[in-house]
Design an enzyme around this catalytic site. Structure first.
Site, mmCIF file in Angstrom:
data_model
loop_
_atom_site.group_PDB
_atom_site.id
_atom_site.type_symbol
_atom_site.label_atom_id
_atom_site.label_comp_id
_atom_site.label_asym_id
_atom_site.label_seq_id
_atom_site.Cartn_x
_atom_site.Cartn_y
_atom_site.Cartn_z
ATOM 1 N N LYS A 35 4.776 42.197 47.997
ATOM 2 C CA LYS A 35 5.542 43.293 47.108
ATOM 3 C C LYS A 35 6.376 44.300 47.735
ATOM 4 C CE LYS A 35 1.780 46.085 45.431
ATOM 5 N NZ LYS A 35 1.166 46.428 44.126
ATOM 6 N N ARG A 130 -6.864 51.207 35.322
ATOM 7 C CA ARG A 130 -5.643 50.688 35.549
ATOM 8 C C ARG A 130 -5.758 49.264 34.480
ATOM 9 N NH1 ARG A 130 -1.769 48.733 40.227
ATOM 10 N NH2 ARG A 130 -2.719 46.991 40.153
#
Length: 356
Positions: A35, A130
């Site tokens: 990414k 998260r």
């Protein structure tokens, strides 16, 4: 053309080889995270050719996995899927990480349309806060419902640490992940093939012989790009930290005061800056700005240069103490940290140049 991001593929391949060998020696599969450089096909192709170093390609964005569809390596969608993208998830991801039954149900519907069984990994939150199931009861309450979905197969469990809450992986918190995997196998008869114990921040546990033996997968991005584990920033022996280099062009170079003159308001980003009075300085302006790069990530190779600020499309550097006398059109080079690689790779205004 400038600004230019130079990418040394030989150095990246060296880093990948060292990390892949380390993981293989410890019977851990490698999910190479693509990414940060937007799954640039030129980079990925070079890294995966010739040698069998990578077990999975992993990315947070389905658009990036779509661009890698011609590479015959299993692909993992790391970010929890959006309901609006489930059609593409089924088409382009072999495995997706999940923590919401409602989304998994939508994935099942889409997979059924094309007679495909989609593999999922259940995310567990071990305290970084998260994504993932935080309460074990919630997780196990959903497992039976997921098992009843005809086109979904649970293949593993995973956790993410250090990215949001900066919580470090440890024997204590990862043992909880292993315990959940063992219960899924024993009580629910699920063949757990993947127990993914985090990212580059988990590498230090291998070095200290503290990574639990049942952890059999890590998702590695930054360690390949910068040659360091991310829990403490320790360099990995034999790796390079300069595979990415940003080169910018000087568009102005003048002596000016170090403190702006006049009544002070806010800058272009709504902040009220504070300036230290250093007298008159030699200020060079570079043709790059916050739209292209995380300014805090810039590390000048010329150590006598200091980055003093930026707007959306200008970056100002103090070259007063530099032994180099920069002229208009000269180039100033920077090494980047992870956020710098990510933002420069994302900007269409930063040209990409590959060194093979």
């Amino acid at each position: 053309m400038y600004p230019r991001l130079e990418i040394n593929l030989k150095k990246l391949k060296n880093n990948l080889r060292i990390i892949s060998n380390l993981l293989r020696k410890n019977k851990i599969s490698l999910a190479m995270v693509t990414k940060a450089y937007c799954a640039d096909i030129n980079i990925v192709n070079e890294l995966v050719k010739d040698e069998n170093l990578v077990d999975y390609l992993a990315d947070s964005r389905i658009e990036n996995l779509k661009g890698l569809s011609q590479i015959n390596i299993p692909k993992i969608l790391l970010r929890i899927p959006m309901k609006s993208e489930v059609e593409d998830v089924i088409k382009y991801a072999d495995i997706s990480f999940n923590s919401e039954y409602e989304t998994i149900e939508e994935l099942n519907k889409e997979a059924k349309k094309i007679n495909k069984v989609h593999k999922i990994v259940i995310m567990v939150d071990l305290g970084d806060l998260r994504e993932g199931y935080f309460v074990e009861k919630d997780l196990f309450d959903n497992i039976k419902k997921i098992q009843d979905l005809t086109n979904i197969s649970i293949v593993g469990v995973a956790t993410n640490l250090t990215c949001y809450g900066a919580i470090l992986p440890s024997e204590k918190n990862l043992s909880k992940l292993v315990s959940i995997a063992e219960r899924l196998e024993k009580d629910y008869n699920i063949d757990i093939k993947i127990i993914s114990g985090g990212n580059s921040s988990s590498l230090f546990l291998i070095d200290e012989n503290k990574l639990l033996s049942k952890i059999n997968n890590l998702r590695i991005g930054e360690a390949i790009l910068l040659g360091r584990e991310t829990a403490y920033g320790k360099r990995i022996s034999g790796t390079f930290n300069d595979a990415f280099k940003l080169i910018c062009e000087v568009i102005e170079n003048k002596e000016k005061p170090s403190v702006p003159i006049g009544e002070s308001g806010v800058d272009a980003f709504g902040n009220k800056p504070i300036f230290e009075d250093k007298g008159i300085m030699q200020r060079a302006i570079l043709g790059i700005g916050r739209q292209d790069i995380s300014i805090d990530s810039l590390n000048p190779i010329d150590k006598d240069i200091e980055v003093i600020g930026a707007s959306s499309d200008h970056t100002i550097v103090d070259v007063t103490k530099s032994k180099n006398k920069y002229s208009i059109g000269d180039k100033i080079e920077f090494l980047l940290d992870y956020s710098g690689i990510m933002t420069a790779s994302t900007s269409k205004y930063v040209k990409k140049y590959y060194i093979f």
